[in-house]
Design a protein around this motif. Structure first.
Motif, short mmCIF file in Angstrom:
data_model
loop_
_atom_site.label_atom_id
_atom_site.label_comp_id
_atom_site.label_asym_id
_atom_site.label_seq_id
_atom_site.Cartn_x
_atom_site.Cartn_y
_atom_site.Cartn_z
N VAL A 88 27.49 75.86 21.10
CA VAL A 88 27.44 74.55 20.46
C VAL A 88 28.47 73.65 21.13
CG1 VAL A 88 27.67 73.27 18.30
CG2 VAL A 88 26.80 75.62 18.26
N ILE A 89 28.03 72.50 21.61
CA ILE A 89 28.90 71.53 22.27
C ILE A 89 29.00 70.31 21.38
CG2 ILE A 89 29.29 70.17 24.36
CD1 ILE A 89 27.32 72.12 25.79
N ASP A 90 30.22 69.99 20.97
CA ASP A 90 30.39 68.85 20.06
C ASP A 90 31.86 68.42 20.07
OD1 ASP A 90 29.92 66.95 17.95
OD2 ASP A 90 28.31 68.25 17.21
N ARG A 91 32.20 67.49 19.21
CA ARG A 91 33.59 67.06 19.07
C ARG A 91 34.41 68.15 18.38
NH1 ARG A 91 34.11 62.51 15.55
NH2 ARG A 91 32.39 63.49 14.43
N SER A 92 35.69 68.18 18.66
CA SER A 92 36.54 69.25 18.12
C SER A 92 36.54 69.27 16.60
CB SER A 92 37.97 69.09 18.65
OG SER A 92 38.51 67.83 18.30
N GLU A 93 36.51 68.10 15.94
CA GLU A 93 36.53 68.06 14.48
C GLU A 93 35.25 68.68 13.91
OE1 GLU A 93 36.43 64.16 15.81
OE2 GLU A 93 37.67 65.54 16.97
N THR A 94 34.13 68.40 14.56
CA THR A 94 32.86 68.96 14.11
C THR A 94 32.84 70.47 14.29
OG1 THR A 94 31.71 66.91 14.68
CG2 THR A 94 30.36 68.88 14.42
N LEU A 95 33.39 70.93 15.40
CA LEU A 95 33.41 72.37 15.68
C LEU A 95 34.26 73.11 14.66
CD1 LEU A 95 33.79 72.18 19.56
CD2 LEU A 95 31.69 72.52 18.25
N ALA A 96 35.42 72.54 14.31
CA ALA A 96 36.27 73.16 13.30
C ALA A 96 35.54 73.27 11.97
CB ALA A 96 37.57 72.37 13.14
N ALA A 97 34.79 72.23 11.62
CA ALA A 97 34.03 72.25 10.37
C ALA A 97 32.92 73.31 10.42
CB ALA A 97 33.43 70.88 10.09
N LEU A 98 32.29 73.48 11.58
CA LEU A 98 31.24 74.49 11.71
C LEU A 98 31.81 75.89 11.55
CD1 LEU A 98 29.17 73.07 14.71
CD2 LEU A 98 28.43 73.27 12.32
N ALA A 99 32.96 76.14 12.17
CA ALA A 99 33.59 77.45 12.01
C ALA A 99 33.97 77.68 10.55
CB ALA A 99 34.82 77.56 12.91
N ALA A 100 34.50 76.64 9.90
CA ALA A 100 34.85 76.76 8.49
C ALA A 100 33.60 76.99 7.63
CB ALA A 100 35.60 75.51 8.03
N ASP A 101 32.50 76.37 8.01
CA ASP A 101 31.24 76.58 7.28
C ASP A 101 30.84 78.06 7.32
OD1 ASP A 101 30.97 73.88 6.73
OD2 ASP A 101 29.51 73.51 8.33
N ALA A 102 30.97 78.67 8.51
CA ALA A 102 30.59 80.08 8.64
C ALA A 102 31.47 80.97 7.78
CB ALA A 102 30.67 80.50 10.11
N ILE A 103 32.76 80.66 7.75
CA ILE A 103 33.69 81.45 6.94
C ILE A 103 33.43 81.23 5.46
CG2 ILE A 103 36.13 81.76 6.34
CD1 ILE A 103 36.76 81.03 9.29
N GLU A 104 33.20 79.97 5.06
CA GLU A 104 32.92 79.69 3.66
C GLU A 104 31.65 80.40 3.20
OE1 GLU A 104 32.25 76.00 0.52
OE2 GLU A 104 32.56 75.55 2.65
N ALA A 105 30.62 80.38 4.03
CA ALA A 105 29.37 81.05 3.66
C ALA A 105 29.61 82.55 3.48
CB ALA A 105 28.31 80.81 4.73
N LEU A 106 30.43 83.12 4.34
CA LEU A 106 30.70 84.55 4.24
C LEU A 106 31.46 84.89 2.97
CD1 LEU A 106 30.93 87.46 5.39
CD2 LEU A 106 32.97 86.67 6.64
N VAL A 107 32.58 84.18 2.71
CA VAL A 107 33.41 84.56 1.56
C VAL A 107 32.75 84.18 0.24
CG1 VAL A 107 35.52 84.40 2.94
CG2 VAL A 107 34.80 82.43 1.60
N THR A 108 31.83 83.21 0.27
CA THR A 108 31.06 82.89 -0.93
C THR A 108 30.06 84.00 -1.22
OG1 THR A 108 31.32 80.52 -0.53
CG2 THR A 108 29.53 81.20 -1.99
N ARG A 109 29.48 84.52 -0.15
CA ARG A 109 28.50 85.60 -0.29
C ARG A 109 29.17 86.92 -0.62
NH1 ARG A 109 26.75 85.06 4.37
NH2 ARG A 109 27.53 86.91 5.45
N ARG A 110 30.35 87.14 -0.03
CA ARG A 110 31.08 88.40 -0.22
C ARG A 110 32.54 88.08 -0.50
NH1 ARG A 110 31.15 92.70 4.16
NH2 ARG A 110 32.61 93.44 2.58
N SER A 111 32.96 88.20 -1.72
CA SER A 111 34.33 87.83 -2.09
C SER A 111 35.35 88.77 -1.48
CB SER A 111 34.49 87.84 -3.62
OG SER A 111 34.22 89.14 -4.15
#
Length: 260
Positions: free
Chosen positions: A4-27
């Motif tokens: 994924v090629i994008d602005r640094s702020e967008t990339l940080a949000a995407l990584a955070a999205d992946a982590i949030e989805a994981l910890v929401t699914r598995r506490s």
């Protein structure tokens, strides 16, 4: 491998999205935590979501990628101190739930073996955050590292020590020569790898990682063999990618139902 090629702020949000989805699914998810400047924006975004949106990390466990050998307890640049300062203390993540290799152990080899066992006992790492060095190292697996290596002691290259001197008042001699680091085999055992790279200084390493041959001379290239790798890069870091237009097209046409 998804690029994924994008602005640094967008990339940080995407990584955070992946982590949030994981910890929401598995506490009780298990996170692999990198230090250094690259993941800072990701951690800031997770802290924001915790404070403003109630994202909880109370049941999460974490494992650090690496640690300097010989720094005194509490040293500001010891990675245990850094992760406590930048992430753990800002979340509801218990300090005792985050482990790192013991760089002050009398028996370093035994400490490495024990660290591998601790990861195994936790059920393995669900999502590992990674950066990449200008010479293609991940964690502290320097060029020439075994592609099947496990947690062990490594000697840092002069290039890596120069790159890290900025954290030690630009004094290269203050950067320890030795580290304990998860091996490439250890990293490859994580279920999802999320690697971030920013800036033109990382462009050649990113090119080798994504498009080069698998080689111990560029340790990160072993990630090409992993079944679930996400590479998040800004325009500078992507500037050497030969298939950059394709990666952009692929990302733009990604199905809404398909996560990172």
């Amino acid at each position: 491998m998804e690029v994924v090629i994008d602005r640094s702020e967008t990339l940080a949000a995407l990584a955070a999205d992946a982590i949030e989805a994981l910890v929401t699914r598995r506490s009780d998810a298990v996170l692999g935590l990198a230090t250094g400047s690259t993941p800072s924006a990701v951690y800031d975004e997770l802290v924001r979501r915790h404070a403003e949106e109630g994202l909880s990390f109370a049941g999460v466990r974490g494992f650090l990628l690496d640690e300097y050998v010989g720094l005194p307890e509490g040293h500001p640049e010891a990675y245990r101190t850094v992760i406590e300062r930048e992430l753990v203390s800002r979340l509801d993540l218990p300090t005792e739930s985050v482990l790192g290799p013991d760089g002050r152990a009398e028996d370093l080899a035994a400490a490495c073996t024990g660290y591998e066992q601790a990861i195994a006992d936790a059920g393995g790492i669900d999502l590992q955050i990674l950066g990449i060095g200008t010479d293609g190292h991940v964690a502290f697996n320097e060029p020439g590292s075994s592609l099947a290596s496990r947690t062990r002691i490594k000697t840092l290259t002069e290039q890596t020590r120069r790159d890290n001197a900025r954290f030690f008042d630009d004094e290269v001699d203050a950067v320890p020569q030795h580290v304990l680091t998860q091996g490439l085999g250890t990293i490859m055992a994580a279920r999802h790898l999320v690697l971030l790279a920013m800036g033109r200084s990382k462009a050649e390493a990113v090119h080798q990682l994504v498009e080069g041959p698998i080689s111990a001379m560029w340790p990160a290239t072993i990630l090409q063999m992993h079944p679930h790798v996400t590479v998040l890069v800004d325009g500078g870091a992507a500037s050497r990618l030969q298939l950059a237009a394709y990666y952009r097209e692929t990302w733009q046409s990604k199905p809404d139902w398909q996560p990172l």
